[in-house]
Design a protein around this motif. Sequence first.
Motif, mmCIF file in Angstrom:
data_model
loop_
_atom_site.group_PDB
_atom_site.id
_atom_site.type_symbol
_atom_site.label_atom_id
_atom_site.label_comp_id
_atom_site.label_asym_id
_atom_site.label_seq_id
_atom_site.Cartn_x
_atom_site.Cartn_y
_atom_site.Cartn_z
ATOM 1 N N PRO A 136 23.598 -39.491 -32.423
ATOM 2 C CA PRO A 136 22.067 -38.964 -32.563
ATOM 3 C C PRO A 136 21.725 -38.293 -33.665
ATOM 4 N N PHE A 137 22.745 -38.047 -34.530
ATOM 5 C CA PHE A 137 22.442 -37.182 -35.517
ATOM 6 C C PHE A 137 23.245 -37.560 -36.852
ATOM 7 N N ARG A 163 32.436 -30.029 -33.386
ATOM 8 C CA ARG A 163 33.605 -29.823 -34.093
ATOM 9 C C ARG A 163 34.081 -31.239 -34.128
ATOM 10 N N TYR A 164 34.893 -31.334 -35.349
ATOM 11 C CA TYR A 164 35.277 -32.392 -36.048
ATOM 12 C C TYR A 164 36.976 -32.386 -36.140
ATOM 13 N N MET A 165 37.399 -33.598 -35.585
ATOM 14 C CA MET A 165 38.775 -33.607 -35.434
ATOM 15 C C MET A 165 39.450 -34.982 -35.619
ATOM 16 N N ASP A 166 40.596 -35.252 -35.694
ATOM 17 C CA ASP A 166 41.324 -36.459 -35.896
ATOM 18 C C ASP A 166 41.670 -36.924 -34.460
ATOM 19 N N SER A 167 41.129 -37.973 -33.867
ATOM 20 C CA SER A 167 41.281 -38.557 -32.563
ATOM 21 C C SER A 167 43.031 -38.713 -32.268
ATOM 22 N N HIS A 168 43.578 -38.854 -33.284
ATOM 23 C CA HIS A 168 45.102 -39.024 -33.101
ATOM 24 C C HIS A 168 45.969 -37.632 -32.918
ATOM 25 N N ASP A 169 45.255 -36.557 -33.492
ATOM 26 C CA ASP A 169 45.867 -35.193 -33.448
ATOM 27 C C ASP A 169 45.014 -34.358 -33.267
ATOM 28 N N PRO A 170 44.334 -34.257 -32.159
ATOM 29 C CA PRO A 170 43.194 -33.537 -31.866
ATOM 30 C C PRO A 170 43.612 -31.968 -31.644
ATOM 31 N N ASP A 171 44.843 -31.713 -31.193
ATOM 32 C CA ASP A 171 45.242 -30.372 -31.234
ATOM 33 C C ASP A 171 45.588 -29.379 -32.179
ATOM 34 N N HIS A 172 45.523 -30.332 -33.422
ATOM 35 C CA HIS A 172 46.213 -29.510 -34.517
ATOM 36 C C HIS A 172 44.866 -28.918 -35.043
ATOM 37 N N ASP A 173 45.308 -27.605 -35.300
ATOM 38 C CA ASP A 173 44.090 -26.686 -35.821
ATOM 39 C C ASP A 173 43.603 -27.211 -37.276
ATOM 40 N N LYS A 174 44.345 -27.785 -38.168
ATOM 41 C CA LYS A 174 43.649 -28.233 -39.497
ATOM 42 C C LYS A 174 42.867 -29.364 -39.199
ATOM 43 N N ASN A 175 42.792 -29.992 -38.137
ATOM 44 C CA ASN A 175 42.123 -31.366 -37.861
ATOM 45 C C ASN A 175 40.938 -30.915 -36.976
ATOM 46 N N ASP A 176 40.744 -29.782 -36.733
ATOM 47 C CA ASP A 176 39.535 -29.290 -35.924
ATOM 48 C C ASP A 176 38.696 -28.535 -36.856
ATOM 49 N N ILE A 177 37.781 -29.203 -37.317
ATOM 50 C CA ILE A 177 36.901 -28.274 -38.156
ATOM 51 C C ILE A 177 35.386 -27.987 -37.527
ATOM 52 N N ARG A 178 34.832 -26.566 -37.615
ATOM 53 C CA ARG A 178 33.647 -26.280 -36.878
ATOM 54 C C ARG A 178 32.568 -26.484 -37.831
ATOM 55 N N GLY A 179 31.585 -27.211 -37.496
ATOM 56 C CA GLY A 179 30.552 -27.850 -38.332
ATOM 57 C C GLY A 179 29.049 -27.622 -37.628
ATOM 58 N N ILE A 180 28.140 -27.740 -38.284
ATOM 59 C CA ILE A 180 26.769 -27.796 -37.589
ATOM 60 C C ILE A 180 25.982 -28.745 -38.011
ATOM 61 N N ILE A 181 24.827 -29.433 -37.310
ATOM 62 C CA ILE A 181 24.341 -30.435 -37.523
ATOM 63 C C ILE A 181 23.072 -29.872 -38.339
ATOM 64 N N VAL A 182 22.946 -30.645 -39.448
ATOM 65 C CA VAL A 182 21.593 -30.225 -40.625
ATOM 66 C C VAL A 182 20.995 -31.538 -40.860
ATOM 67 N N PRO A 183 19.501 -31.497 -41.279
ATOM 68 C CA PRO A 183 18.650 -32.494 -41.672
ATOM 69 C C PRO A 183 19.372 -33.364 -42.737
ATOM 70 N N GLU A 184 19.769 -32.365 -43.860
ATOM 71 C CA GLU A 184 20.551 -32.880 -44.939
ATOM 72 C C GLU A 184 21.540 -31.882 -45.550
ATOM 73 N N ALA A 185 22.639 -32.502 -46.297
ATOM 74 C CA ALA A 185 23.336 -31.061 -46.982
ATOM 75 C C ALA A 185 22.630 -30.623 -48.111
ATOM 76 N N TRP A 193 30.699 -34.403 -42.383
ATOM 77 C CA TRP A 193 30.510 -35.845 -41.774
ATOM 78 C C TRP A 193 29.224 -36.359 -42.125
ATOM 79 N N GLN A 194 29.013 -37.520 -42.620
ATOM 80 C CA GLN A 194 27.931 -38.231 -42.856
ATOM 81 C C GLN A 194 27.856 -39.706 -41.929
ATOM 82 N N LYS A 195 26.678 -40.055 -41.561
ATOM 83 C CA LYS A 195 26.690 -41.253 -40.473
ATOM 84 C C LYS A 195 26.402 -42.306 -41.477
ATOM 85 N N GLU A 196 27.600 -43.337 -41.003
ATOM 86 C CA GLU A 196 27.432 -44.885 -41.760
ATOM 87 C C GLU A 196 26.724 -45.721 -40.855
#
Length: 260
Positions: A136-137, A163-185, A193-196
Amino acid sequence: FHPTHRKDPFMEKLLSIGEVSRLLDIPESTLRFWQDKGIFSVEKADNNYRQYTVKDLTNIAEIAFYRNLGMPVRQMGRFNQFGLEDYDKILSSVRETLEEKIRMYTAMYESACLKSEHIRSIHDLKTVDYTYESVPFDTVVRFEYSDRNKLIRYTRNPSLYVRYMDSHDPDHDKNDIRGIIVPEAEEGDELVWQKEKDGRFAVFLIEEIASENYRNNISEKLEILQQKHNTGILLANFLLSETIGKKRIDYLKAYVELLD
Protein backbone atom coordinates in the motif's frame (compact mmCIF):
# COMPACT_ATOMS: atom_id res chain seq x y z
CA PHE A 1 -57.98 40.88 10.06
CA HIS A 2 -55.28 42.01 12.44
CA PRO A 3 -54.40 39.66 15.31
CA THR A 4 -54.12 41.18 18.74
CA HIS A 5 -50.51 41.34 19.94
CA ARG A 6 -50.41 40.38 23.58
CA LYS A 7 -47.56 41.51 25.74
CA ASP A 8 -45.25 38.65 26.77
CA PRO A 9 -44.75 38.83 30.56
CA PHE A 10 -41.32 37.26 30.15
CA MET A 11 -40.16 40.30 28.18
CA GLU A 12 -40.60 42.46 31.29
CA LYS A 13 -38.98 39.98 33.67
CA LEU A 14 -35.65 40.66 35.34
CA LEU A 15 -33.38 37.62 35.53
CA SER A 16 -30.69 36.60 37.96
CA ILE A 17 -27.28 35.38 36.80
CA GLY A 18 -28.31 31.86 37.78
CA GLU A 19 -31.39 32.03 35.53
CA VAL A 20 -29.35 33.35 32.61
CA SER A 21 -26.80 30.58 33.17
CA ARG A 22 -29.53 27.93 33.13
CA LEU A 23 -31.35 29.32 30.09
CA LEU A 24 -28.23 29.71 27.95
CA ASP A 25 -26.27 26.77 29.38
CA ILE A 26 -23.34 29.03 30.16
CA PRO A 27 -21.52 28.68 33.52
CA GLU A 28 -21.98 31.58 35.91
CA SER A 29 -18.19 31.83 36.16
CA THR A 30 -18.01 32.43 32.38
CA LEU A 31 -20.69 35.13 32.55
CA ARG A 32 -18.81 36.88 35.35
CA PHE A 33 -15.54 36.58 33.38
CA TRP A 34 -17.12 38.18 30.32
CA GLN A 35 -18.50 40.97 32.48
CA ASP A 36 -15.08 41.55 34.06
CA LYS A 37 -13.53 41.75 30.57
CA GLY A 38 -16.11 44.34 29.56
CA ILE A 39 -17.67 42.19 26.84
CA PHE A 40 -21.09 43.12 28.18
CA SER A 41 -22.48 44.97 31.18
CA VAL A 42 -25.74 44.85 33.12
CA GLU A 43 -27.39 47.13 35.63
CA LYS A 44 -27.25 46.41 39.33
CA ALA A 45 -30.37 46.45 41.49
CA ASP A 46 -30.62 48.29 44.79
CA ASN A 47 -29.41 45.14 46.58
CA ASN A 48 -26.19 45.35 44.49
CA TYR A 49 -27.04 42.17 42.55
CA ARG A 50 -26.95 42.28 38.78
CA GLN A 51 -30.33 41.92 37.08
CA TYR A 52 -30.58 40.84 33.46
CA THR A 53 -33.25 41.91 31.04
CA VAL A 54 -34.39 39.85 28.04
CA LYS A 55 -32.38 42.27 25.90
CA ASP A 56 -29.31 41.36 27.96
CA LEU A 57 -30.17 37.70 27.48
CA THR A 58 -30.30 37.97 23.67
CA ASN A 59 -27.09 40.02 23.63
CA ILE A 60 -25.28 37.36 25.67
CA ALA A 61 -26.66 34.63 23.40
CA GLU A 62 -25.13 36.40 20.39
CA ILE A 63 -21.83 36.82 22.22
CA ALA A 64 -21.85 33.09 23.04
CA PHE A 65 -22.47 32.29 19.37
CA TYR A 66 -19.31 34.09 18.23
CA ARG A 67 -17.28 32.88 21.21
CA ASN A 68 -18.25 29.30 20.34
CA LEU A 69 -16.93 29.90 16.83
CA GLY A 70 -13.56 30.53 18.40
CA MET A 71 -13.49 34.31 18.44
CA PRO A 72 -10.74 35.27 20.96
CA VAL A 73 -11.87 36.94 24.17
CA ARG A 74 -9.36 39.76 23.58
CA GLN A 75 -11.26 40.69 20.40
CA MET A 76 -14.65 40.63 22.07
CA GLY A 77 -14.03 43.48 24.50
CA ARG A 78 -15.72 45.85 22.07
CA PHE A 79 -18.24 43.33 20.73
CA ASN A 80 -21.18 45.67 21.03
CA GLN A 81 -19.39 48.28 18.92
CA PHE A 82 -18.65 45.94 16.00
CA GLY A 83 -19.55 47.07 12.50
CA LEU A 84 -19.92 44.85 9.45
CA GLU A 85 -16.24 45.21 8.54
CA ASP A 86 -15.26 44.15 12.05
CA TYR A 87 -17.41 41.04 11.82
CA ASP A 88 -16.08 40.22 8.36
CA LYS A 89 -12.44 40.59 9.41
CA ILE A 90 -12.81 38.52 12.56
CA LEU A 91 -14.90 35.83 10.87
CA SER A 92 -12.30 35.54 8.13
CA SER A 93 -9.67 34.87 10.79
CA VAL A 94 -11.98 32.38 12.51
CA ARG A 95 -12.52 30.53 9.22
CA GLU A 96 -8.76 30.21 8.67
CA THR A 97 -8.32 28.83 12.19
CA LEU A 98 -11.18 26.36 11.74
CA GLU A 99 -9.84 25.20 8.38
CA GLU A 100 -6.49 24.44 10.00
CA LYS A 101 -8.22 22.55 12.81
CA ILE A 102 -10.28 20.60 10.28
CA ARG A 103 -7.06 19.55 8.52
CA MET A 104 -5.51 18.57 11.85
CA TYR A 105 -8.54 16.61 13.08
CA THR A 106 -8.97 14.97 9.68
CA ALA A 107 -5.39 13.70 9.90
CA MET A 108 -6.01 12.48 13.46
CA TYR A 109 -9.22 10.75 12.37
CA GLU A 110 -7.46 9.06 9.46
CA SER A 111 -4.68 7.87 11.81
CA ALA A 112 -7.26 6.40 14.20
CA CYS A 113 -8.99 4.64 11.28
CA LEU A 114 -5.63 3.30 10.10
CA LYS A 115 -4.88 1.82 13.54
CA SER A 116 -8.31 0.17 13.64
CA GLU A 117 -7.57 -1.27 10.19
CA HIS A 118 -4.24 -2.59 11.50
CA ILE A 119 -5.99 -4.33 14.39
CA ARG A 120 -8.38 -6.04 11.97
CA SER A 121 -5.44 -7.01 9.78
CA ILE A 122 -3.61 -8.57 12.74
CA HIS A 123 -6.67 -10.66 13.65
CA ASP A 124 -7.09 -11.78 10.03
CA LEU A 125 -3.43 -12.66 9.49
CA LYS A 126 -3.30 -14.68 12.70
CA THR A 127 -5.68 -17.15 11.06
CA VAL A 128 -3.55 -17.89 7.95
CA ASP A 129 0.05 -18.80 7.10
CA TYR A 130 0.08 -16.16 4.38
CA THR A 131 -2.12 -14.48 1.81
CA TYR A 132 -1.65 -12.14 -1.15
CA GLU A 133 -1.91 -8.36 -1.19
CA SER A 134 -0.41 -5.39 -2.99
CA VAL A 135 1.97 -3.11 -1.11
CA PRO A 136 0.00 0.00 0.00
CA PHE A 137 3.00 2.37 -0.17
CA ASP A 138 5.36 3.39 -2.98
CA THR A 139 8.65 4.63 -1.56
CA VAL A 140 10.89 3.70 1.38
CA VAL A 141 14.07 5.60 2.26
CA ARG A 142 16.69 4.86 4.88
CA PHE A 143 15.74 6.01 8.38
CA GLU A 144 18.29 7.00 11.02
CA TYR A 145 17.16 8.17 14.45
CA SER A 146 19.60 11.08 14.15
CA ASP A 147 17.58 12.46 11.23
CA ARG A 148 15.27 14.92 13.03
CA ASN A 149 12.81 15.41 10.17
CA LYS A 150 12.28 11.69 9.67
CA LEU A 151 12.15 11.11 13.42
CA ILE A 152 9.34 13.66 13.73
CA ARG A 153 7.57 11.97 10.82
CA TYR A 154 7.97 8.63 12.61
CA THR A 155 6.64 9.92 15.95
CA ARG A 156 3.54 11.28 14.21
CA ASN A 157 2.88 7.90 12.65
CA PRO A 158 4.99 4.90 13.79
CA SER A 159 3.30 2.79 11.10
CA LEU A 160 5.54 4.50 8.54
CA TYR A 161 8.41 2.36 9.88
CA VAL A 162 9.58 -0.38 7.50
CA ARG A 163 12.43 -2.89 7.69
CA TYR A 164 13.93 -4.08 4.42
CA MET A 165 15.59 -7.51 4.33
CA ASP A 166 16.54 -10.44 2.11
CA SER A 167 13.94 -13.19 2.47
CA HIS A 168 16.68 -15.82 2.04
CA ASP A 169 18.78 -14.50 4.93
CA PRO A 170 16.49 -12.35 7.11
CA ASP A 171 18.57 -12.75 10.28
CA HIS A 172 21.71 -11.19 8.83
CA ASP A 173 22.13 -7.65 10.17
CA LYS A 174 23.52 -6.38 6.85
CA ASN A 175 20.33 -7.51 5.16
CA ASP A 176 18.08 -5.70 7.66
CA ILE A 177 17.83 -2.01 6.74
CA ARG A 178 15.70 0.41 8.74
CA GLY A 179 13.50 2.59 6.55
CA ILE A 180 10.54 4.94 6.58
CA ILE A 181 7.70 5.44 4.10
CA VAL A 182 7.72 8.80 2.30
CA PRO A 183 5.58 10.25 -0.51
CA GLU A 184 8.72 10.52 -2.63
CA ALA A 185 12.46 10.50 -2.08
CA GLU A 186 14.02 13.92 -1.57
CA GLU A 187 17.53 15.19 -2.19
CA GLY A 188 19.88 13.54 0.28
CA ASP A 189 17.60 10.54 0.89
CA GLU A 190 18.99 7.05 0.41
CA LEU A 191 16.38 5.09 -1.51
CA VAL A 192 15.73 1.68 0.02
CA TRP A 193 12.79 0.47 -2.04
CA GLN A 194 10.55 1.73 -4.84
CA LYS A 195 7.34 0.04 -5.95
CA GLU A 196 7.26 -1.50 -9.42
CA LYS A 197 4.03 -1.87 -11.37
CA ASP A 198 4.33 -5.61 -11.96
CA GLY A 199 5.49 -6.58 -8.46
CA ARG A 200 3.62 -9.44 -6.75
CA PHE A 201 3.67 -9.94 -2.98
CA ALA A 202 2.59 -12.43 -0.36
CA VAL A 203 1.90 -11.18 3.16
CA PHE A 204 2.06 -12.69 6.63
CA LEU A 205 2.11 -11.50 10.22
CA ILE A 206 5.42 -11.06 12.02
CA GLU A 207 5.34 -11.38 15.81
CA GLU A 208 8.50 -10.08 17.46
CA ILE A 209 9.48 -9.89 21.14
CA ALA A 210 12.02 -7.13 21.74
CA SER A 211 12.79 -8.21 25.33
CA GLU A 212 13.88 -11.62 24.05
CA ASN A 213 16.58 -10.36 21.71
CA TYR A 214 13.94 -9.55 19.08
CA ARG A 215 12.94 -13.18 18.70
CA ASN A 216 10.43 -13.51 15.87
CA ASN A 217 8.66 -15.96 13.57
CA ILE A 218 9.99 -14.67 10.25
CA SER A 219 12.07 -17.74 9.35
CA GLU A 220 9.30 -20.23 10.05
CA LYS A 221 6.77 -18.15 8.08
CA LEU A 222 9.18 -17.87 5.16
CA GLU A 223 9.85 -21.60 5.22
CA ILE A 224 6.13 -22.25 4.64
CA LEU A 225 5.88 -19.61 1.92
CA GLN A 226 9.02 -20.79 0.11
CA GLN A 227 7.62 -24.29 -0.27
CA LYS A 228 5.41 -22.81 -3.00
CA HIS A 229 7.13 -19.60 -4.13
CA ASN A 230 10.53 -18.26 -5.05
CA THR A 231 10.91 -15.14 -2.95
CA GLY A 232 12.93 -11.92 -3.15
CA ILE A 233 13.03 -8.97 -0.77
CA LEU A 234 10.89 -8.66 2.36
CA LEU A 235 9.38 -5.42 3.68
CA ALA A 236 8.29 -5.55 7.32
CA ASN A 237 5.83 -2.73 8.03
CA PHE A 238 5.17 -1.97 11.71
CA LEU A 239 1.49 -2.14 12.72
CA LEU A 240 1.31 -1.87 16.53
CA SER A 241 2.27 -3.55 19.80
CA GLU A 242 0.41 -5.28 22.57
CA THR A 243 1.30 -6.76 25.95
CA ILE A 244 0.43 -10.40 26.63
CA GLY A 245 1.32 -11.49 30.13
CA LYS A 246 4.60 -9.72 30.71
CA LYS A 247 5.71 -9.82 27.09
CA ARG A 248 5.52 -6.86 24.75
CA ILE A 249 4.86 -8.13 21.24
CA ASP A 250 5.47 -6.02 18.14
CA TYR A 251 3.31 -6.85 15.14
CA LEU A 252 4.67 -6.15 11.68
CA LYS A 253 3.12 -6.99 8.34
CA ALA A 254 5.56 -8.74 6.02
CA TYR A 255 5.31 -8.05 2.28
CA VAL A 256 7.39 -10.69 0.50
CA GLU A 257 8.29 -10.25 -3.15
CA LEU A 258 7.31 -13.21 -5.35
CA LEU A 259 9.72 -13.95 -8.20
CA ASP A 260 7.82 -16.78 -9.87
